[in-house]
Design a protein around this motif. Structure first.
Motif, PDB file in Angstrom:
ATOM      1  N   LYS A 237       6.734  13.607   9.564  1.00 49.55           N
ATOM      2  CA  LYS A 237       5.839  13.420  10.703  1.00 49.55           C
ATOM      3  C   LYS A 237       5.218  14.717  11.192  1.00 49.55           C
ATOM      4  N   SER A 238       5.565  15.820  10.563  1.00 53.50           N
ATOM      5  CA  SER A 238       5.024  17.102  11.007  1.00 53.50           C
ATOM      6  C   SER A 238       3.513  17.148  10.776  1.00 53.50           C
ATOM      7  N   PRO A 239       2.742  17.614  11.764  1.00 55.06           N
ATOM      8  CA  PRO A 239       1.289  17.746  11.563  1.00 55.06           C
ATOM      9  C   PRO A 239       0.914  18.923  10.678  1.00 55.06           C
ATOM     10  N   LEU A 240       1.906  19.679  10.211  1.00 54.52           N
ATOM     11  CA  LEU A 240       1.629  20.862   9.391  1.00 54.52           C
ATOM     12  C   LEU A 240       1.485  20.528   7.913  1.00 54.52           C
ATOM     13  N   PHE A 241       1.935  19.333   7.499  1.00 55.80           N
ATOM     14  CA  PHE A 241       1.958  19.007   6.083  1.00 55.80           C
ATOM     15  C   PHE A 241       1.311  17.653   5.836  1.00 55.80           C
ATOM     16  N   ALA A 242       0.620  17.544   4.698  1.00 53.84           N
ATOM     17  CA  ALA A 242       0.013  16.285   4.269  1.00 53.84           C
ATOM     18  C   ALA A 242       0.920  15.657   3.220  1.00 53.84           C
ATOM     19  N   LEU A 243       1.645  14.607   3.613  1.00 50.16           N
ATOM     20  CA  LEU A 243       2.693  14.051   2.755  1.00 50.16           C
ATOM     21  C   LEU A 243       2.534  12.550   2.602  1.00 50.16           C
ATOM     22  N   GLY A 244       2.982  12.059   1.454  1.00 47.41           N
ATOM     23  CA  GLY A 244       3.079  10.632   1.230  1.00 47.41           C
ATOM     24  C   GLY A 244       4.485  10.130   1.520  1.00 47.41           C
ATOM     25  N   LYS A 245       4.895   9.113   0.802  1.00 48.82           N
ATOM     26  CA  LYS A 245       6.208   8.512   1.021  1.00 48.82           C
ATOM     27  C   LYS A 245       7.317   9.405   0.463  1.00 48.82           C
ATOM     28  N   PRO A 246       8.490   9.405   1.098  1.00 51.42           N
ATOM     29  CA  PRO A 246       9.623  10.168   0.539  1.00 51.42           C
ATOM     30  C   PRO A 246      10.097   9.553  -0.771  1.00 51.42           C
ATOM     31  N   ARG A 247      10.552  10.413  -1.670  1.00 50.76           N
ATOM     32  CA  ARG A 247      10.946   9.955  -3.006  1.00 50.76           C
ATOM     33  C   ARG A 247      12.349  10.397  -3.404  1.00 50.76           C
ATOM     34  N   THR A 248      12.874  11.445  -2.777  1.00 48.90           N
ATOM     35  CA  THR A 248      14.201  11.881  -3.195  1.00 48.90           C
ATOM     36  C   THR A 248      14.836  12.772  -2.144  1.00 48.90           C
ATOM     37  N   ILE A 249      16.146  12.797  -2.142  1.00 50.51           N
ATOM     38  CA  ILE A 249      16.949  13.766  -1.392  1.00 50.51           C
ATOM     39  C   ILE A 249      18.095  14.178  -2.305  1.00 50.51           C
ATOM     40  N   SER A 250      18.291  15.464  -2.457  1.00 48.76           N
ATOM     41  CA  SER A 250      19.446  15.962  -3.208  1.00 48.76           C
ATOM     42  C   SER A 250      20.079  17.108  -2.431  1.00 48.76           C
ATOM     43  N   ILE A 251      21.383  17.233  -2.545  1.00 50.25           N
ATOM     44  CA  ILE A 251      22.155  18.208  -1.780  1.00 50.25           C
ATOM     45  C   ILE A 251      22.932  19.079  -2.764  1.00 50.25           C
ATOM     46  N   ASN A 252      22.894  20.380  -2.551  1.00 52.78           N
ATOM     47  CA  ASN A 252      23.649  21.317  -3.383  1.00 52.78           C
ATOM     48  C   ASN A 252      24.457  22.254  -2.491  1.00 52.78           C
ATOM     49  N   LYS A 253      25.735  22.374  -2.785  1.00 56.99           N
ATOM     50  CA  LYS A 253      26.585  23.321  -2.071  1.00 56.99           C
ATOM     51  C   LYS A 253      27.144  24.327  -3.073  1.00 56.99           C
ATOM     52  N   ARG A 254      26.912  25.604  -2.789  1.00 54.07           N
ATOM     53  CA  ARG A 254      27.402  26.678  -3.656  1.00 54.07           C
ATOM     54  C   ARG A 254      28.332  27.567  -2.851  1.00 54.07           C
ATOM     55  N   GLN A 255      29.430  27.981  -3.488  1.00 51.45           N
ATOM     56  CA  GLN A 255      30.464  28.746  -2.802  1.00 51.45           C
ATOM     57  C   GLN A 255      30.719  30.082  -3.491  1.00 51.45           C
ATOM     58  N   ASN A 256      31.547  30.879  -2.851  1.00 47.42           N
ATOM     59  CA  ASN A 256      31.955  32.187  -3.372  1.00 47.42           C
ATOM     60  C   ASN A 256      30.779  33.136  -3.585  1.00 47.42           C
ATOM     61  N   SER A 257      29.731  32.943  -2.815  1.00 50.06           N
ATOM     62  CA  SER A 257      28.520  33.789  -2.895  1.00 50.06           C
ATOM     63  C   SER A 257      27.863  33.734  -4.266  1.00 50.06           C
ATOM     64  N   PHE A 258      28.167  32.721  -5.038  1.00 50.83           N
ATOM     65  CA  PHE A 258      27.547  32.571  -6.360  1.00 50.83           C
ATOM     66  C   PHE A 258      26.427  31.540  -6.218  1.00 50.83           C
ATOM     67  N   PHE A 259      25.205  32.010  -6.084  1.00 56.19           N
ATOM     68  CA  PHE A 259      24.067  31.127  -5.819  1.00 56.19           C
ATOM     69  C   PHE A 259      23.123  31.035  -7.008  1.00 56.19           C
ATOM     70  N   LYS A 260      23.536  31.523  -8.172  1.00 57.27           N
ATOM     71  CA  LYS A 260      22.632  31.602  -9.319  1.00 57.27           C
ATOM     72  C   LYS A 260      22.015  30.242  -9.651  1.00 57.27           C
ATOM     73  N   LEU A 261      20.718  30.285  -9.943  1.00 60.59           N
ATOM     74  CA  LEU A 261      19.971  29.094 -10.314  1.00 60.59           C
ATOM     75  C   LEU A 261      19.029  29.484 -11.446  1.00 60.59           C
ATOM     76  N   ASP A 262      19.162  28.845 -12.586  1.00 57.94           N
ATOM     77  CA  ASP A 262      18.312  29.175 -13.733  1.00 57.94           C
ATOM     78  C   ASP A 262      16.865  28.760 -13.463  1.00 57.94           C
ATOM     79  N   PRO A 263      15.894  29.464 -14.042  1.00 59.00           N
ATOM     80  CA  PRO A 263      14.478  29.089 -13.845  1.00 59.00           C
ATOM     81  C   PRO A 263      14.211  27.665 -14.334  1.00 59.00           C
ATOM     82  N   HIS A 264      13.590  26.862 -13.511  1.00 59.13           N
ATOM     83  CA  HIS A 264      13.332  25.468 -13.874  1.00 59.13           C
ATOM     84  C   HIS A 264      12.242  24.902 -12.974  1.00 59.13           C
TER      85      HIS A 264
END
Length: 400
Positions: A237-264
């Protein structure tokens, strides 16, 4: 209204000294009939002004002014009921078919976006390239209380629907005061939760491990927990973005200060507009251009990034990042493995670096990222359908 009332009181307060309190009150009654539309029955205002010496002639008795002000206040009390509160009718709440509250496009690039983005090597970025890049940063998108409530809900979801990603053998690299780099073995500790079945990470997943809200066309907002849904609706509902319908939600929790994420690049079925809400830790995301990597050696990638054209984005706790356009479809995003440095107090800390290794960003022990995917707006979908009809090679995500 105040000026009219003041003029009326002054006119009555100037008769000769022989005028009695009764005649002043009678004269005030005549003025009330003419100025009733300006009176709101404010006792404090009228009493204060009627007793002001500058309002009355030196020859006017104070008793006459007091009686007049009392009569004026009583009349206001009697007339107060005619000022009815305005109420909106049901017809006024209905929007016409032509009324469209959806913005036609995302907000323009602001100084906040420029301050958070920097090229590898420390090069500055300008507005036009960043505008075409499709990247936006929104600091402090949610409050501390919202963040706390969402994280409580997230931990419950991860306990019920989460699954661990395979261990990553890539180490964290230790950097000495002389900038000598050595590898320090450290296994990844990542738990993920989403509404799609992903055999790439967990081939043996059971059906009950998939989050109930679904994914893509089958995404169901009503099955998203309330705190998480409030963040989703705030973005939509934010007036800052032009968006359609929501399609996904995903949650990621990383611990031990290891936040590495491969390019993708995120799954194209997640939608054209992908938001990343960063919680619990500051973090640096790196966008690397399409094509072959300039560097593939892990030590070189950790200390110099994958290419000299990479763009680093600093995300603070409670910051929201939008990727759309080329930053969504063509450039890959990643998080470097990090470097461990010794702080001034002698303690060791794992850090990201932003632009250059001189700009270190300390990581917290834990980080939670929530990914929200949205489709195109109806107008964008219509334009894309028209382009696909004319040019069959124009694919569903808007590129050749």
């Amino acid at each position: 209204a105040g000026r009219r009332c003041r003029a009326g009181v002054t006119m009555i307060a100037r008769p000769a000294a022989a005028t009695s309190a009764a005649s002043a009150t009678a004269a005030m009654g005549g003025v009330l009939a003419a100025s009733s539309s300006f009176l709101f029955g404010s006792r404090a205002l009228l009493s204060h002004r009627a007793c002001d010496h500058s309002w009355s002639s030196p020859s006017t008795p104070r008793a006459a002014v007091a009686v007049a002000s009392r009569s004026l206040w009583l009349h206001g009390q009697q007339c107060r009921s005619i000022w009815k509160p305005w109420k909106r009718t049901a017809e006024q709440d209905e929007l016409t078919a032509e009324c469209n509250l959806q913005p036609p496009e995302h907000r323009p690039v602001l100084k906040m976006d420029l301050d958070r983005c920097i090229g590898v090597g420390g090069r500055k970025l300008s507005v036009q390239p960043l505008q075409a890049f499709g990247l936006r940063i929104q600091d402090k998108f949610c409050t501390d209380l919202q963040s706390h409530m969402v994280q409580m809900e997230v931990h419950e979801l991860l306990t019920k629907y989460g699954y661990s990603l395979p261990d990553d053998s890539t180490p964290v690299y230790t950097m000495s005061s002389l900038r000598e780099v050595t590898a320090m073995p450290k296994s990844a500790n990542t738990v993920r939760c989403c509404g799609a079945r992903n055999s790439q990470y967990h081939p043996a997943r059971d059906a009950d491990q998939v989050a109930p809200w679904g994914h893509g066309e089958s995404f169901d907002v009503s099955k998203v927990p309330p705190k998480l849904r409030s963040i989703l609706e705030s973005i939509q509902k934010s007036p800052l973005f032009a968006l359609g319908k929501p399609r996904t939600i995903s949650i990621n929790k990383r611990q031990n200060s290891f936040f590495k994420l491969d390019p993708h690049i995120n799954d194209l079925d997640d939608g054209e507009n992908v938001f990343t809400l960063n919680l619990n830790s500051n973090s640096v995301y790196t966008f690397t251009p399409p094509g072959k990597f300039q560097r593939e050696d892990p030590v070189q990638c950790a200390t110099r990034s994958w290419s000299d054209k990479d763009i680093d984005v600093l995300l603070r706790h409670r910051s929201l990042m939008l990727t759309s356009g080329s930053s969504r479809r063509e450039w890959r995003h990643a998080v470097r493995s990090g470097v461990q440095v010794q702080l001034d107090d002698g303690a060791d800390a794992i850090c990201d670096w932003w632009g250059t290794t001189r700009n270190l960003v300390r990581r917290s022990p834990e980080k939670i990222t929530i990914i929200f995917g949205f489709g195109r707006t109806d107008a964008e979908t219509a334009r894309n359908d028209a382009a696909t009809a004319v040019h069959p090679a124009y694919d569903s995500i808007g590129r050749w």
